[in-house]
Design an enzyme around this catalytic site. Structure first.
Site: not given
Length: 232
Positions: A12, A78, A174-175, A153, A198
């Protein structure tokens, strides 16, 4: 203007890091900070590590040591919105924790006591992201709610639960909420730019590994355009 860019994973941050001129690297608490210029703009790029604790810790160090004027969180996510596909981009209007539950004491689901129920992204940064997105073709760019939790997820039941709690949700990762919470405490403007690797709950682990690089490329492209827009 001093612009901070945060990504969790090597994939990233790698594209943007290679484009930073006069780059210097600082390592604090196993977090990597890359300072220099990106297309003439002063930037510091942070590789934070994955998850909310790493994100909060490293963002605190970033704000204390480098004092950026704005924060852009980039990377993969996601997808939740039915209209979006892998590779599309979501610009945050708000960010929320999807794994915090203190509703027994009257708080909104996702709200940390003493904190806002949702963290609003900066309007100027949202506008800069939208203006920059007009230069990107062949992918959708949407804006909306992004939710954060310390879980990938992949479980359809969990996906359905989170969707019930946040019907207006566009993406999960997640952040971002941890970064937003720290920015809120420091009163530093932020925005989140996430490309979808995704679609949550639909063979998402396979899709993530396959499309992470594509997501990183798209999000990095928009962030670079946005840096140029902010530096005008």
């Amino acid at each position: 203007m001093n612009i901070a860019i945060i990504g969790a994973m090597e994939e990233e941050v790698a594209i943007l890091r290679e484009k930073i001129a006069n780059r210097t690297e600082t390592t604090v608490a196993n977090c990597s900070f890359y300072s220099g210029t990106l297309d003439g703009a002063n930037v510091v790029l942070l590789k934070s590590g994955i998850g909310k604790v790493n994100a909060a810790m490293s963002t605190t160090i970033l704000l204390e040591r480098f004092a950026p004027d704005v924060v852009i969180n980039t990377g993969s996510a996601g997808g939740f919105a039915p209209s979006l596909n892998v590779g599309d981009i979501v610009i945050s209007t708000e960010v929320v924790h999807h794994d915090v539950d203190v509703t027994a004491f009257g708080y909104a689901y996702g709200q940390v006591p003493g904190m806002p129920a949702r963290y609003a992204a900066d309007e100027r940064l949202i506008q800069a992201a939208e203006t920059s997105a007009a230069h990107i073709r062949d992918i959708q760019v949407a804006k909306g709610l992004i939710a954060t939790g310390d879980s990938f997820m992949h479980d359809p039941a969990r996906v359905d639960f989170v969707r019930t709690q946040f019907p207006d949700l566009y993406a999960v990762e997640m952040e971002a909420a941890a970064i937003a919470q720290v920015c809120h405490q420091f009163n530093v403007p932020f925005v989140v730019i996430r490309a979808l690797s995704d679609i949550a709950g639909k063979e998402s682990n396979v899709s993530f590994e396959q499309f992470l690089q594509k997501a990183a490329l798209h999000s990095s492209e928009l962030v670079q355009l946005m840096v140029n827009e902010l530096n005008k």
